[in-house]
Design an enzyme around this catalytic site. Structure first.
Site, PDB file in Angstrom:
ATOM      1  N   SER A 192     -47.740 -45.976  -4.054  1.00  0.00           N
ATOM      2  CA  SER A 192     -46.995 -45.631  -2.835  1.00  0.00           C
ATOM      3  C   SER A 192     -47.952 -45.578  -1.649  1.00  0.00           C
ATOM      4  CB  SER A 192     -46.343 -44.263  -3.022  1.00  0.00           C
ATOM      5  OG  SER A 192     -45.871 -43.777  -1.786  1.00  0.00           O
ATOM      6  N   TYR A 227     -47.018 -35.793  -5.636  1.00  0.00           N
ATOM      7  CA  TYR A 227     -46.497 -37.161  -5.825  1.00  0.00           C
ATOM      8  C   TYR A 227     -47.526 -38.174  -5.301  1.00  0.00           C
ATOM      9  CZ  TYR A 227     -43.846 -41.422  -4.819  1.00  0.00           C
ATOM     10  OH  TYR A 227     -43.441 -42.734  -4.738  1.00  0.00           O
TER      11      TYR A 227
HETATM   12  N1  NAP Z   1     -38.229 -45.956  -2.650  1.00  0.00           N
HETATM   13  C1  NAP Z   1     -39.340 -45.802  -1.961  1.00  0.00           C
HETATM   14  O1  NAP Z   1     -39.317 -45.612  -0.733  1.00  0.00           O
HETATM   15  C2  NAP Z   1     -40.673 -45.927  -2.647  1.00  0.00           C
HETATM   16  C3  NAP Z   1     -41.825 -45.896  -1.843  1.00  0.00           C
HETATM   17  C4  NAP Z   1     -43.056 -45.993  -2.459  1.00  0.00           C
HETATM   18  C5  NAP Z   1     -43.138 -46.130  -3.829  1.00  0.00           C
HETATM   19  N2  NAP Z   1     -41.999 -46.136  -4.583  1.00  0.00           N
HETATM   20  C6  NAP Z   1     -42.160 -46.267  -6.028  1.00  0.00           C
HETATM   21  O2  NAP Z   1     -41.371 -47.343  -6.488  1.00  0.00           O
HETATM   22  C7  NAP Z   1     -40.987 -47.094  -7.844  1.00  0.00           C
HETATM   23  C8  NAP Z   1     -39.481 -47.278  -7.979  1.00  0.00           C
HETATM   24  O3  NAP Z   1     -38.866 -46.261  -7.196  1.00  0.00           O
HETATM   25  P1  NAP Z   1     -37.343 -46.313  -6.691  1.00  0.00           P
HETATM   26  O4  NAP Z   1     -37.367 -45.966  -5.270  1.00  0.00           O
HETATM   27  O5  NAP Z   1     -36.694 -47.530  -7.178  1.00  0.00           O
HETATM   28  O6  NAP Z   1     -36.805 -45.009  -7.458  1.00  0.00           O
HETATM   29  P2  NAP Z   1     -35.424 -44.739  -8.246  1.00  0.00           P
HETATM   30  O7  NAP Z   1     -34.310 -45.451  -7.645  1.00  0.00           O
HETATM   31  O8  NAP Z   1     -35.374 -43.255  -8.391  1.00  0.00           O
HETATM   32  O9  NAP Z   1     -35.714 -45.403  -9.678  1.00  0.00           O
HETATM   33  C9  NAP Z   1     -36.719 -44.859 -10.495  1.00  0.00           C
HETATM   34  C10 NAP Z   1     -36.734 -45.607 -11.814  1.00  0.00           C
HETATM   35  O10 NAP Z   1     -37.704 -44.975 -12.666  1.00  0.00           O
HETATM   36  C11 NAP Z   1     -37.075 -44.593 -13.876  1.00  0.00           C
HETATM   37  N3  NAP Z   1     -37.627 -43.343 -14.404  1.00  0.00           N
HETATM   38  C12 NAP Z   1     -37.826 -42.176 -13.738  1.00  0.00           C
HETATM   39  N4  NAP Z   1     -38.259 -41.226 -14.582  1.00  0.00           N
HETATM   40  C13 NAP Z   1     -38.346 -41.815 -15.808  1.00  0.00           C
HETATM   41  C14 NAP Z   1     -38.705 -41.351 -17.095  1.00  0.00           C
HETATM   42  N5  NAP Z   1     -39.071 -40.090 -17.316  1.00  0.00           N
HETATM   43  N6  NAP Z   1     -38.678 -42.223 -18.140  1.00  0.00           N
HETATM   44  C15 NAP Z   1     -38.296 -43.503 -17.944  1.00  0.00           C
HETATM   45  N7  NAP Z   1     -37.928 -43.997 -16.753  1.00  0.00           N
HETATM   46  C16 NAP Z   1     -37.942 -43.154 -15.694  1.00  0.00           C
HETATM   47  C17 NAP Z   1     -35.601 -44.399 -13.519  1.00  0.00           C
HETATM   48  O11 NAP Z   1     -34.774 -44.608 -14.657  1.00  0.00           O
HETATM   49  P3  NAP Z   1     -33.945 -43.484 -15.444  1.00  0.00           P
HETATM   50  O12 NAP Z   1     -33.545 -42.436 -14.457  1.00  0.00           O
HETATM   51  O13 NAP Z   1     -32.806 -44.248 -16.057  1.00  0.00           O
HETATM   52  O14 NAP Z   1     -34.893 -42.988 -16.484  1.00  0.00           O
HETATM   53  C18 NAP Z   1     -35.398 -45.531 -12.526  1.00  0.00           C
HETATM   54  O15 NAP Z   1     -35.132 -46.733 -13.207  1.00  0.00           O
HETATM   55  C19 NAP Z   1     -41.472 -45.702  -8.175  1.00  0.00           C
HETATM   56  O16 NAP Z   1     -42.683 -45.747  -8.865  1.00  0.00           O
HETATM   57  C20 NAP Z   1     -41.677 -45.063  -6.811  1.00  0.00           C
HETATM   58  O17 NAP Z   1     -42.616 -44.021  -6.853  1.00  0.00           O
HETATM   59  C21 NAP Z   1     -40.778 -46.033  -4.029  1.00  0.00           C
END
Ligand code: NAP
Length: 235
Positions: free
Chosen positions: A138, A154
Protein backbone atom coordinates in the site's frame (compact mmCIF):
# COMPACT_ATOMS: atom_id res chain seq x y z
CA UNK A 1 0.19 -20.20 -17.22
CA UNK A 2 -0.61 -21.40 -13.71
CA UNK A 3 -1.49 -18.53 -11.41
CA UNK A 4 -2.33 -18.25 -7.70
CA UNK A 5 -4.22 -15.19 -6.43
CA UNK A 6 -5.07 -14.64 -2.77
CA UNK A 7 -7.99 -12.42 -1.80
CA UNK A 8 -9.89 -13.31 -4.98
CA UNK A 9 -13.44 -13.18 -3.60
CA UNK A 10 -14.01 -9.44 -4.00
CA UNK A 11 -12.49 -6.04 -4.63
CA UNK A 12 -9.18 -5.82 -6.49
CA UNK A 13 -8.43 -9.58 -6.43
CA UNK A 14 -11.82 -10.40 -7.99
CA UNK A 15 -10.99 -8.10 -10.92
CA UNK A 16 -7.38 -9.31 -11.18
CA UNK A 17 -8.62 -12.87 -11.75
CA UNK A 18 -11.09 -11.80 -14.44
CA UNK A 19 -8.37 -9.86 -16.27
CA UNK A 20 -5.90 -12.75 -16.02
CA UNK A 21 -8.53 -15.13 -17.39
CA UNK A 22 -9.12 -12.86 -20.40
CA UNK A 23 -5.34 -12.64 -20.98
CA UNK A 24 -4.96 -16.38 -21.48
CA UNK A 25 -4.19 -17.87 -18.07
CA UNK A 26 -4.62 -21.64 -18.22
CA UNK A 27 -5.29 -22.31 -14.57
CA UNK A 28 -6.01 -19.83 -11.78
CA UNK A 29 -6.27 -20.83 -8.14
CA UNK A 30 -8.26 -18.22 -6.21
CA UNK A 31 -8.07 -18.16 -2.43
CA UNK A 32 -10.21 -16.44 0.21
CA UNK A 33 -12.62 -17.33 3.01
CA UNK A 34 -15.83 -16.73 1.04
CA UNK A 35 -16.32 -19.87 -1.09
CA UNK A 36 -19.66 -18.70 -2.50
CA UNK A 37 -18.07 -15.55 -3.94
CA UNK A 38 -15.22 -17.59 -5.41
CA UNK A 39 -17.80 -19.82 -7.15
CA UNK A 40 -19.48 -16.68 -8.54
CA UNK A 41 -16.07 -15.63 -9.88
CA UNK A 42 -15.61 -19.06 -11.48
CA UNK A 43 -18.99 -18.68 -13.19
CA UNK A 44 -18.04 -15.23 -14.54
CA UNK A 45 -14.62 -16.44 -15.76
CA UNK A 46 -16.18 -19.39 -17.56
CA UNK A 47 -18.53 -17.04 -19.42
CA UNK A 48 -15.68 -15.09 -21.00
CA UNK A 49 -12.67 -17.45 -21.15
CA UNK A 50 -11.46 -21.04 -21.15
CA UNK A 51 -9.57 -20.69 -17.87
CA UNK A 52 -9.74 -23.48 -15.30
CA UNK A 53 -10.54 -21.49 -12.14
CA UNK A 54 -10.09 -23.42 -8.91
CA UNK A 55 -11.62 -21.90 -5.78
CA UNK A 56 -9.99 -22.67 -2.43
CA UNK A 57 -11.75 -21.49 0.72
CA UNK A 58 -9.07 -20.75 3.28
CA UNK A 59 -8.58 -18.32 6.17
CA UNK A 60 -5.05 -16.92 5.87
CA UNK A 61 -5.02 -16.29 9.63
CA UNK A 62 -4.69 -20.07 9.96
CA UNK A 63 -1.49 -20.21 7.92
CA UNK A 64 0.93 -19.38 10.77
CA UNK A 65 -0.66 -22.25 12.76
CA UNK A 66 -0.02 -24.79 9.98
CA UNK A 67 2.29 -23.35 7.36
CA UNK A 68 2.17 -26.39 5.02
CA UNK A 69 -1.63 -26.66 4.80
CA UNK A 70 -2.48 -24.17 2.06
CA UNK A 71 0.51 -25.10 -0.11
CA UNK A 72 -0.64 -28.72 0.23
CA UNK A 73 -4.08 -27.81 -1.12
CA UNK A 74 -2.52 -25.87 -4.02
CA UNK A 75 -0.18 -28.77 -4.88
CA UNK A 76 -3.23 -30.97 -5.45
CA UNK A 77 -3.96 -28.89 -8.56
CA UNK A 78 -0.61 -27.72 -10.05
CA UNK A 79 3.00 -28.90 -10.30
CA UNK A 80 4.40 -25.49 -11.13
CA UNK A 81 3.39 -21.86 -10.62
CA UNK A 82 4.15 -19.03 -13.08
CA UNK A 83 2.63 -16.17 -11.08
CA UNK A 84 1.76 -15.78 -7.39
CA UNK A 85 -0.16 -12.63 -6.45
CA UNK A 86 -0.32 -12.05 -2.69
CA UNK A 87 -3.30 -9.71 -2.78
CA UNK A 88 -5.37 -10.63 0.31
CA UNK A 89 -5.23 -7.99 2.98
CA UNK A 90 -7.03 -6.79 6.04
CA UNK A 91 -7.32 -3.26 7.42
CA UNK A 92 -8.49 -2.25 10.88
CA UNK A 93 -8.64 1.55 11.09
CA UNK A 94 -8.31 2.57 14.74
CA UNK A 95 -6.37 5.11 16.78
CA UNK A 96 -2.95 3.79 17.85
CA UNK A 97 -3.93 4.06 21.53
CA UNK A 98 -7.05 1.90 21.25
CA UNK A 99 -6.05 -0.87 18.86
CA UNK A 100 -5.74 -4.25 20.61
CA UNK A 101 -2.91 -6.76 20.40
CA UNK A 102 -5.31 -9.21 18.74
CA UNK A 103 -6.13 -6.64 16.04
CA UNK A 104 -2.45 -5.91 15.42
CA UNK A 105 -1.71 -9.63 15.18
CA UNK A 106 -4.63 -10.14 12.78
CA UNK A 107 -3.30 -7.50 10.37
CA UNK A 108 0.29 -8.73 10.53
CA UNK A 109 -0.86 -12.32 10.16
CA UNK A 110 -2.87 -11.71 6.95
CA UNK A 111 -0.77 -8.87 5.48
CA UNK A 112 2.74 -10.11 6.24
CA UNK A 113 3.16 -13.55 7.83
CA UNK A 114 0.72 -15.40 5.54
CA UNK A 115 2.27 -14.15 2.26
CA UNK A 116 5.76 -14.87 3.62
CA UNK A 117 4.84 -18.42 4.63
CA UNK A 118 2.92 -19.04 1.41
CA UNK A 119 5.96 -18.02 -0.66
CA UNK A 120 8.19 -20.23 1.51
CA UNK A 121 5.99 -23.30 1.17
CA UNK A 122 5.38 -22.82 -2.56
CA UNK A 123 9.07 -22.33 -3.42
CA UNK A 124 9.49 -25.76 -5.07
CA UNK A 125 6.61 -24.98 -7.46
CA UNK A 126 7.68 -21.36 -7.97
CA UNK A 127 11.23 -22.40 -8.89
CA UNK A 128 9.93 -24.83 -11.52
CA UNK A 129 7.78 -22.05 -13.02
CA UNK A 130 10.59 -19.41 -12.82
CA UNK A 131 7.81 -17.38 -11.33
CA UNK A 132 6.89 -13.75 -10.83
CA UNK A 133 5.75 -13.10 -7.26
CA UNK A 134 3.72 -9.90 -6.94
CA UNK A 135 3.04 -8.67 -3.41
CA UNK A 136 0.26 -6.13 -3.02
CA UNK A 137 1.42 -3.45 -0.63
CA UNK A 138 0.00 0.00 0.00
CA UNK A 139 1.06 3.58 -0.53
CA UNK A 140 0.68 3.90 3.27
CA UNK A 141 3.61 1.46 3.58
CA UNK A 142 5.75 3.37 1.07
CA UNK A 143 8.56 5.46 2.56
CA UNK A 144 7.90 9.20 2.34
CA UNK A 145 4.23 8.87 1.33
CA UNK A 146 1.41 10.78 3.00
CA UNK A 147 0.32 8.93 6.16
CA UNK A 148 -3.19 8.63 7.66
CA UNK A 149 -4.24 8.49 11.34
CA UNK A 150 -5.61 5.12 12.34
CA UNK A 151 -3.54 3.18 9.82
CA UNK A 152 -0.27 2.83 11.75
CA UNK A 153 -0.17 -0.97 12.05
CA UNK A 154 -1.82 -1.58 8.67
CA UNK A 155 0.80 0.63 7.00
CA UNK A 156 3.62 -0.98 8.99
CA UNK A 157 2.48 -4.46 7.94
CA UNK A 158 2.40 -3.38 4.28
CA UNK A 159 5.87 -1.82 4.62
CA UNK A 160 7.10 -5.14 6.04
CA UNK A 161 5.70 -6.97 3.01
CA UNK A 162 7.39 -4.49 0.67
CA UNK A 163 10.81 -4.89 2.30
CA UNK A 164 10.40 -8.67 2.32
CA UNK A 165 9.95 -8.38 -1.44
CA UNK A 166 13.29 -6.60 -1.87
CA UNK A 167 15.05 -9.16 0.34
CA UNK A 168 13.62 -12.20 -1.48
CA UNK A 169 14.54 -10.77 -4.89
CA UNK A 170 18.15 -10.76 -3.68
CA UNK A 171 18.00 -14.17 -1.99
CA UNK A 172 16.47 -15.98 -4.97
CA UNK A 173 18.02 -14.09 -7.89
CA UNK A 174 19.99 -17.15 -9.02
CA UNK A 175 16.82 -19.29 -9.07
CA UNK A 176 15.13 -17.23 -11.77
CA UNK A 177 12.48 -15.97 -9.38
CA UNK A 178 11.30 -12.37 -9.70
CA UNK A 179 9.73 -10.52 -6.76
CA UNK A 180 8.02 -7.13 -6.95
CA UNK A 181 5.71 -5.17 -4.67
CA UNK A 182 3.01 -2.80 -5.87
CA UNK A 183 2.23 -0.05 -3.36
CA UNK A 184 -1.33 0.80 -4.32
CA UNK A 185 -3.03 4.13 -3.87
CA UNK A 186 -6.76 4.40 -3.14
CA UNK A 187 -9.09 2.00 -4.98
CA UNK A 188 -12.88 2.07 -4.48
CA UNK A 189 -13.45 -1.26 -2.68
CA UNK A 190 -15.20 -2.39 0.53
CA UNK A 191 -11.90 -2.04 2.40
CA UNK A 192 -11.56 1.61 1.43
CA UNK A 193 -15.26 2.41 1.98
CA UNK A 194 -15.14 0.97 5.52
CA UNK A 195 -11.99 2.90 6.46
CA UNK A 196 -12.92 6.18 4.71
CA UNK A 197 -16.73 6.28 4.20
CA UNK A 198 -16.76 9.88 2.92
CA UNK A 199 -13.98 9.49 0.37
CA UNK A 200 -14.33 8.44 -3.26
CA UNK A 201 -11.23 6.89 -4.82
CA UNK A 202 -10.12 7.93 -8.30
CA UNK A 203 -9.52 4.30 -9.33
CA UNK A 204 -11.99 1.41 -9.68
CA UNK A 205 -11.17 -2.22 -8.79
CA UNK A 206 -11.60 -3.10 -12.48
CA UNK A 207 -8.96 -0.53 -13.52
CA UNK A 208 -6.51 -1.62 -10.84
CA UNK A 209 -7.23 -5.30 -11.48
CA UNK A 210 -6.42 -4.91 -15.17
CA UNK A 211 -3.18 -3.09 -14.33
CA UNK A 212 -2.05 -5.72 -11.80
CA UNK A 213 -2.88 -8.59 -14.18
CA UNK A 214 -0.86 -6.96 -16.97
CA UNK A 215 2.03 -6.22 -14.59
CA UNK A 216 2.04 -9.78 -13.25
CA UNK A 217 2.30 -11.18 -16.79
CA UNK A 218 4.68 -8.64 -18.38
CA UNK A 219 6.45 -6.80 -15.53
CA UNK A 220 8.91 -9.62 -14.83
CA UNK A 221 10.98 -8.64 -17.87
CA UNK A 222 11.47 -5.07 -16.61
CA UNK A 223 11.41 -5.09 -12.79
CA UNK A 224 12.87 -7.19 -9.97
CA UNK A 225 13.08 -6.37 -6.27
CA UNK A 226 11.14 -3.15 -6.78
CA UNK A 227 8.53 -1.44 -4.63
CA UNK A 228 6.46 0.48 -7.15
CA UNK A 229 3.92 3.12 -6.12
CA UNK A 230 0.74 2.75 -8.21
CA UNK A 231 -1.17 5.96 -7.72
CA UNK A 232 -2.19 8.95 -9.79
CA UNK A 233 -1.47 11.28 -6.87
CA UNK A 234 2.05 12.12 -5.73
CA UNK A 235 3.13 10.07 -2.69
N1 NAP B 1 -8.58 -0.52 -1.77
C1 NAP B 1 -7.54 0.27 -1.56
O1 NAP B 1 -7.65 1.51 -1.60
C2 NAP B 1 -6.18 -0.33 -1.35
C3 NAP B 1 -5.09 0.55 -1.27
C4 NAP B 1 -3.83 0.02 -1.06
C5 NAP B 1 -3.67 -1.34 -0.94
N2 NAP B 1 -4.75 -2.17 -1.00
C6 NAP B 1 -4.51 -3.60 -0.84
O2 NAP B 1 -5.08 -4.29 -1.94
C7 NAP B 1 -5.44 -5.61 -1.52
C8 NAP B 1 -6.88 -5.88 -1.92
O3 NAP B 1 -7.70 -4.99 -1.17
P1 NAP B 1 -9.21 -4.61 -1.55
O4 NAP B 1 -9.31 -3.16 -1.46
O5 NAP B 1 -9.61 -5.34 -2.76
O6 NAP B 1 -9.93 -5.19 -0.24
P2 NAP B 1 -11.30 -6.03 -0.07
O7 NAP B 1 -12.30 -5.63 -1.04
O8 NAP B 1 -11.60 -5.93 1.39
O9 NAP B 1 -10.83 -7.52 -0.41
C9 NAP B 1 -9.90 -8.16 0.42
C10 NAP B 1 -9.70 -9.58 -0.07
O10 NAP B 1 -8.82 -10.24 0.85
C11 NAP B 1 -9.45 -11.42 1.33
N3 NAP B 1 -9.10 -11.69 2.73
C12 NAP B 1 -9.13 -10.83 3.78
N4 NAP B 1 -8.83 -11.47 4.92
C13 NAP B 1 -8.59 -12.77 4.57
C14 NAP B 1 -8.26 -13.93 5.31
N5 NAP B 1 -8.11 -13.91 6.63
N6 NAP B 1 -8.09 -15.10 4.64
C15 NAP B 1 -8.25 -15.15 3.30
N7 NAP B 1 -8.58 -14.09 2.55
C16 NAP B 1 -8.76 -12.90 3.19
C17 NAP B 1 -10.95 -11.14 1.22
O11 NAP B 1 -11.67 -12.36 1.08
P3 NAP B 1 -12.65 -13.01 2.17
O12 NAP B 1 -13.27 -11.89 2.95
O13 NAP B 1 -13.61 -13.82 1.35
O14 NAP B 1 -11.76 -13.88 2.99
C18 NAP B 1 -11.00 -10.37 -0.09
O15 NAP B 1 -11.02 -11.26 -1.18
C19 NAP B 1 -5.18 -5.67 -0.03
O16 NAP B 1 -3.95 -6.27 0.24
C20 NAP B 1 -5.15 -4.21 0.38
O17 NAP B 1 -4.41 -4.01 1.56
C21 NAP B 1 -6.00 -1.70 -1.19
Amino acid sequence: MNIVVTGASKGIGFSVVQSLAKQGATKIIGISRNYKQLCELKYLCNKTSKVDFIPIAYDLQQLPLNEHQLAGLIKQHVNSIDILINNAGTLICKPFETISTDEINRMFSVNYTAPALLIKNLLPLLKVGKAHIVNISSLGGFQGSVKFSGLSHYSASKAALAILTECLAEEYKTDGLVFNALALGAVQTDMLAEAFPNYTAPTSPEQMGAFIADFAINGKAFFNGKILPVSITTP
